[in-house]
Design an enzyme around this catalytic site. Structure first.
Site, PDB file in Angstrom:
ATOM      1  N   HIS A  82       0.854  -1.178   0.000  1.00 11.19           N
ATOM      2  CA  HIS A  82       0.000   0.000   0.000  1.00 11.19           C
ATOM      3  C   HIS A  82       0.890   1.227   0.000  1.00 11.19           C
ATOM      4  O   HIS A  82       1.888   1.289   0.723  1.00 11.19           O
ATOM      5  CB  HIS A  82      -0.908   0.023   1.237  1.00 11.19           C
ATOM      6  N   ASP A 122      -7.565  -5.398   1.276  1.00  8.74           N
ATOM      7  CA  ASP A 122      -8.253  -6.209   0.271  1.00  8.74           C
ATOM      8  C   ASP A 122      -7.983  -7.698   0.419  1.00  8.74           C
ATOM      9  O   ASP A 122      -8.824  -8.521   0.043  1.00  8.74           O
ATOM     10  CB  ASP A 122      -7.820  -5.776  -1.132  1.00  8.74           C
TER      11      ASP A 122
END
Length: 370
Positions: A256, A307
């Site tokens: 990320h 996710d």
């Protein structure tokens, strides 16, 4: 001018809604860990909109408003019946949310009070739209929302036509909290850019949905589920992942841009995945996920983001893979509306510059001389 690819590291505006400081995610200054453990999604909605947690009467009022606002205009439901059955649910949601504006008498009212009421309707009606399309494409009739149910309970009820278990409600409610906001992510920024022109809130939300639809944003958890399906068994994990890494393929659900030491939301979804997969007899999903995490972290130094484990959580809840991103939208509607109202409150047109790298000193050449 300094060019920054992808606007990485650029601070575009000030906001009091959400912060990510030294890898710690907070809504309104409250650590996501505290909210995931103790709050309900409705409390988080209030927090994002007002900057403080609601008192009991304020929470009750919001819950009542959400229940009373959940019914979708029949014209919108009728239009959903005309959508192609094989269209992606995010495309259906994008169109349906845009249609809501056609039947909202306050759609063009830009007052703070009207935008707040529209935000309530968007939070309440988005789950109805997603569940309605999911059923209609199977040839089933939509289930009307129950005004006494929470957002999480209502969605699972409308989707399956029966009341969900307490465990399922709690898991889904926590997932909604974890996905509710994330500072200036792509979809939120897209929404703010749109409404900075002083267009209506529905236009901003449609822009946000369009951005969320992409596989590098909201669609990532759907890609994780597809990967788990493709791997199939735990014995296939290592050869599959090593081949992907050797071919320099992106492993969805890892890394990320704003977290260097891991996504703080991932641990909650990891635990939820462990519990839910055990309850539904799909432990292999969790075991495969753990093995994938170990391999990718060891080989690439990347840690799972929000996710990765949300995929196995949603599969365990019996949700179809292509509904994962619309579910993300149900949750993120809280953050989108909070940011849009904040943008309206202290608006300035968002208009960055571009560094020109094309040819210079060119001249017009008549067409017969080209």
């Amino acid at each position: 001018m300094t060019t920054t690819k992808g606007l990485e590291g650029v601070v575009a505006a000030q906001s009091s809604i959400c912060s990510i400081i030294d890898g710690v995610l907070c809504y309104g200054g409250i650590n996501i860990d505290e909210l995931a453990e103790n709050a309900t999604f409705e409390e988080v909605v209030y927090l994002l909109w007002h900057g403080v947690l609601p008192k009991r009467d304020q929470l009750s009022a919001l819950q009542k408003q959400l229940g009373e606002s959940a019914a979708v205009p029949q014209e919108v439901i009728d239009s959903i019946r005309t959508y192609p059955r094989d269209v992606h649910p995010m495309a259906a949601l994008r169109t349906a949310v845009s249609s809501l504006a056609l039947y909202d008498k306050e759609a063009q009212d830009m007052s703070l009070e009207a935008n707040y009421r529209k935000s309530i309707r968007l939070i309440a009606q988005t789950p109805v739209l997603v569940a309605a399309f999911a059923r209609i494409r199977k040839g089933l009739e939509p289930v009307a929302p129950n005004p006494q149910f929470s957002v999480a309970q209502n969605f699972l009820y409308m989707l399956n036509g029966k009341e969900p278990t307490g465990t399922a409600i709690k898991a889904f409610d926590t997932a909604l909290i974890l996905h509710a906001d994330h500072e200036f992510n792509a979809s939120t920024f897209a929404g703010r850019v749109t409404v900075a022109t002083l267009t209506d809130i529905y236009s901003g939300i449609v822009s946000a949905i369009g951005a969320l639809k992409g596989p590098l944003h909201g669609g990532a958890n759907e890609q994780v589920a597809a990967m788990l399906d493709e791997i199939g068994t735990i014995d296939n994990v290592e050869p599959y992942i090593r081949k992907a890494l050797d071919n320099k393929q992106k492993i969805m659900g890892f890394g990320h841009r704003v977290y260097k030491d891991g996504d703080p939301r991932a641990k909650w979804l990891r635990q939820m995945s462990k519990e839910l997969t055990q309850q539904v007899g799909r432990e292999e999903l969790y075991q495969m996920s753990i093995k994938i995490e170990d391999l990718v972290t060891k080989e690439k130094g990347l840690k799972p983001n929000v996710d990765f484990y949300s995929a196995s959580v949603y599969v365990s809840l019996g949700l179809e893979r292509d509904l994962f991103t619309p579910i993300f939208a149900i949750s993120r509607m809280s953050g989108w509306t909070a940011h849009i109202m904040e943008q309206y409150e202290n608006n300035r047109l968002i208009r960055p510059r571009a560094e020109y790298i094309g040819p210079v000193n060119q001249h017009y050449v008549p067409i017969d001389q080209r």
